[in-house]
Design an enzyme around this catalytic site. Sequence first.
Site, PDB file in Angstrom:
ATOM      1  N   GLU A  62       1.837  -3.365   0.459  1.00 56.57           N
ATOM      2  CA  GLU A  62       1.268  -2.017   0.258  1.00 56.57           C
ATOM      3  C   GLU A  62       0.807  -1.482   1.594  1.00 56.57           C
ATOM      4  O   GLU A  62       0.170  -2.196   2.383  1.00 56.57           O
ATOM      5  CB  GLU A  62       0.044  -2.029  -0.680  1.00 56.57           C
ATOM      6  CG  GLU A  62       0.363  -2.248  -2.128  1.00 56.57           C
ATOM      7  CD  GLU A  62      -0.883  -2.217  -3.023  1.00 56.57           C
ATOM      8  OE1 GLU A  62      -1.880  -1.546  -2.667  1.00 56.57           O
ATOM      9  OE2 GLU A  62      -0.837  -2.878  -4.072  1.00 56.57           O
ATOM     10  N   GLU A  90      -4.128  -8.734  -4.828  1.00 49.86           N
ATOM     11  CA  GLU A  90      -5.467  -8.560  -4.254  1.00 49.86           C
ATOM     12  C   GLU A  90      -6.585  -9.236  -5.062  1.00 49.86           C
ATOM     13  O   GLU A  90      -7.480  -8.563  -5.586  1.00 49.86           O
ATOM     14  CB  GLU A  90      -5.780  -7.069  -4.108  1.00 49.86           C
ATOM     15  CG  GLU A  90      -4.842  -6.345  -3.167  1.00 49.86           C
ATOM     16  CD  GLU A  90      -5.294  -4.913  -2.871  1.00 49.86           C
ATOM     17  OE1 GLU A  90      -6.249  -4.421  -3.505  1.00 49.86           O
ATOM     18  OE2 GLU A  90      -4.698  -4.292  -1.983  1.00 49.86           O
ATOM     19  N   ARG A  95       8.619  -2.705  -5.895  1.00 49.78           N
ATOM     20  CA  ARG A  95       7.551  -3.590  -6.368  1.00 49.78           C
ATOM     21  C   ARG A  95       6.789  -2.857  -7.473  1.00 49.78           C
ATOM     22  O   ARG A  95       6.244  -1.775  -7.243  1.00 49.78           O
ATOM     23  CB  ARG A  95       6.604  -3.934  -5.210  1.00 49.78           C
ATOM     24  CG  ARG A  95       5.382  -4.707  -5.665  1.00 49.78           C
ATOM     25  CD  ARG A  95       4.427  -5.064  -4.525  1.00 49.78           C
ATOM     26  NE  ARG A  95       3.277  -5.743  -5.081  1.00 49.78           N
ATOM     27  CZ  ARG A  95       2.010  -5.350  -4.952  1.00 49.78           C
ATOM     28  NH1 ARG A  95       1.689  -4.298  -4.224  1.00 49.78           N
ATOM     29  NH2 ARG A  95       1.040  -6.024  -5.532  1.00 49.78           N
ATOM     30  N   TYR A 127      -4.732  -1.432   4.529  1.00 55.18           N
ATOM     31  CA  TYR A 127      -5.129  -0.023   4.531  1.00 55.18           C
ATOM     32  C   TYR A 127      -5.932   0.351   5.772  1.00 55.18           C
ATOM     33  O   TYR A 127      -5.676   1.374   6.386  1.00 55.18           O
ATOM     34  CB  TYR A 127      -5.900   0.326   3.242  1.00 55.18           C
ATOM     35  CG  TYR A 127      -4.951   0.376   2.053  1.00 55.18           C
ATOM     36  CD1 TYR A 127      -4.202   1.509   1.805  1.00 55.18           C
ATOM     37  CD2 TYR A 127      -4.753  -0.738   1.238  1.00 55.18           C
ATOM     38  CE1 TYR A 127      -3.289   1.558   0.756  1.00 55.18           C
ATOM     39  CE2 TYR A 127      -3.837  -0.699   0.187  1.00 55.18           C
ATOM     40  CZ  TYR A 127      -3.119   0.457  -0.046  1.00 55.18           C
ATOM     41  OH  TYR A 127      -2.203   0.493  -1.074  1.00 55.18           O
ATOM     42  N   ASN A 170      -1.373  -6.539   1.871  1.00 60.30           N
ATOM     43  CA  ASN A 170      -1.669  -5.113   1.704  1.00 60.30           C
ATOM     44  C   ASN A 170      -2.656  -4.718   2.782  1.00 60.30           C
ATOM     45  O   ASN A 170      -3.724  -5.324   2.894  1.00 60.30           O
ATOM     46  CB  ASN A 170      -2.315  -4.829   0.339  1.00 60.30           C
ATOM     47  CG  ASN A 170      -1.363  -5.056  -0.821  1.00 60.30           C
ATOM     48  OD1 ASN A 170      -0.177  -5.331  -0.622  1.00 60.30           O
ATOM     49  ND2 ASN A 170      -1.885  -4.944  -2.028  1.00 60.30           N
ATOM     50  N   HIS A 195      -1.704  -7.320 -11.862  1.00 55.84           N
ATOM     51  CA  HIS A 195      -2.298  -6.248 -11.032  1.00 55.84           C
ATOM     52  C   HIS A 195      -3.501  -5.704 -11.819  1.00 55.84           C
ATOM     53  O   HIS A 195      -3.553  -4.533 -12.181  1.00 55.84           O
ATOM     54  CB  HIS A 195      -1.247  -5.177 -10.727  1.00 55.84           C
ATOM     55  CG  HIS A 195      -1.548  -4.347  -9.509  1.00 55.84           C
ATOM     56  ND1 HIS A 195      -0.680  -4.213  -8.448  1.00 55.84           N
ATOM     57  CD2 HIS A 195      -2.630  -3.594  -9.182  1.00 55.84           C
ATOM     58  CE1 HIS A 195      -1.217  -3.403  -7.534  1.00 55.84           C
ATOM     59  NE2 HIS A 195      -2.389  -3.019  -7.953  1.00 55.84           N
TER      60      HIS A 195
HETATM   61  C1  FCB Z   1      -4.928  -1.258  -3.527  1.00 57.39           C
HETATM   62  C2  FCB Z   1      -4.405  -1.522  -4.936  1.00 57.39           C
HETATM   63  C3  FCB Z   1      -3.470  -0.455  -5.442  1.00 57.39           C
HETATM   64  C4  FCB Z   1      -3.916   0.930  -5.045  1.00 57.39           C
HETATM   65  C5  FCB Z   1      -4.228   1.003  -3.570  1.00 57.39           C
HETATM   66  C6  FCB Z   1      -4.650   2.378  -3.093  1.00 57.39           C
HETATM   67  O1  FCB Z   1      -6.129  -1.935  -3.355  1.00 57.39           O
HETATM   68  O2  FCB Z   1      -3.715  -2.751  -4.957  1.00 57.39           O
HETATM   69  O3  FCB Z   1      -3.352  -0.610  -6.837  1.00 57.39           O
HETATM   70  O4  FCB Z   1      -4.952   1.340  -5.841  1.00 57.39           O
HETATM   71  O5  FCB Z   1      -5.221   0.083  -3.252  1.00 57.39           O
END
Ligand code: FCB
Length: 440
Positions: free
Chosen positions: A348, A167, A78, A288, A286, A122
């Site tokens: 992600e 995002e 990607r 985290y 995505n 992006h």
């Molecule tokens: C996400 C973004 C990516 C990167 C990660 C750590 O929010 O999509 O570009 O910066 O965080």
Amino acid sequence: MDALPSFPSSFVWGVSTAAYQIEGAVSEDGRGPSIWDTFAHTPGRVRDGDTGDVACDHYHRWPEDVALLSELGVDAYRFSIAWPRVQPDGSGAVNPKGLDFYDRLVDELVARGIAAVPTLFHWDLPQALEDAGGWLNRETSYRFAEYAAAVADRLGDRVGRWITLNEPIVHMAQGYAFGTHAPGRELMFDALPVAHHQLLGHGLAVRALRAGGAAEVMITNNCTPVVPASDSEADLAAAAVYDGFHNRLFLDPVLLGENPLLDGAPCVRDGDREIIATPLDALGVNYYNPTRVAAAPDGSPLPFEMLPIEGVPTTAFGWPVVPGGLRDLLAGLHDRYAGTLPPIYITESGCSTVDEVTPDGRIHDTARIDYLDGHLRALHQAIGEGVDVRGYFVWSLLDNFEWAEGYQQRFGLVRVDYDTQRRTPKDSFGWLRAALRDQR
Ligand code: FCB
């Protein structure tokens, strides 16, 4: 460390990057300026004054980077396409040299048996469009669909799976509400039309891509499970408000055709709702970390307060590491959207670490291995519980320009020495390569 449980044989393993974070070569072959060029060159905006002018020099070193993908053994890559390379002013005639770059990249990926999964936006909006209002201006949505059609026209014969936006919540919040990302506007709640225009651009682009023969189209959202700080009514209410802004604002319109936060807003016109709800083939997620939310203290400009999550490890960025949050998130999406939830790809997932190069030249990033191992186990659990997840993409292949943090945060499976541009696979790269072999 125990081997990972087995994922379905059709499961897609990949890694992700984004154009402004890796490419460099910002004035080459007719590329126009983007809002990130402007922002990074504005003193005080990015840590240490870093810019993406050179980044990982991927624009010149892409063959080496594709060779790394091959060595890693991923099924898919990607990456994002820089709109200002394709249309330097964001509209009108296409710059063929800009598209040539992605054409060569896709050819090489295909030759190596790696599926190309491009993201069309992006965050690097052409500066000329920002000068006309950026995503506050409805016209940007139409320009985005035209750009999507131009890219599909050139790459569509070799690309099956497309991502429209990356995002949109982060772009709206950090870029237009708080001003911590490009374009650096601080509009607070007046930034909300940016949500609607991004979603409208997404819906129009889905249609343009399909008309161009795309087999699979998705949007990638940043999603977080929201954890109320207590069971008090005030904390529960604040958590629901946060969930509304972070998650539902960009999922409900797309999956349910509803947008409670923008109903009746002047930016919403007849017919928009249907365009935005154009059915998707998949949803990019995505993940985290979870977000812990309490009621706002008196006098706060926001209707909620974000609190740290105690008692868990944190990444170099200070983000809490909660692998089970991925399972909770997926279970929550599955419950909330039930029959309307398309198959999911985790587009992600990853962490930043403080990497030291040991005298033998190696980088023992065990924290990243633990992070990936934990999140893959949580994902496996969610799949076992019935959530249809079809793939997992690690953020990121390379250390890169981490937006307002510049080069300080390192998310790569591969270390980049920014003085020499030398690439060195970290221990996590070897771990993932071995894990992927085990899966086959
Ligand atoms: C996400 C973004 C990516 C990167 C990660 C750590 O929010 O999509 O570009 O910066 O965080």
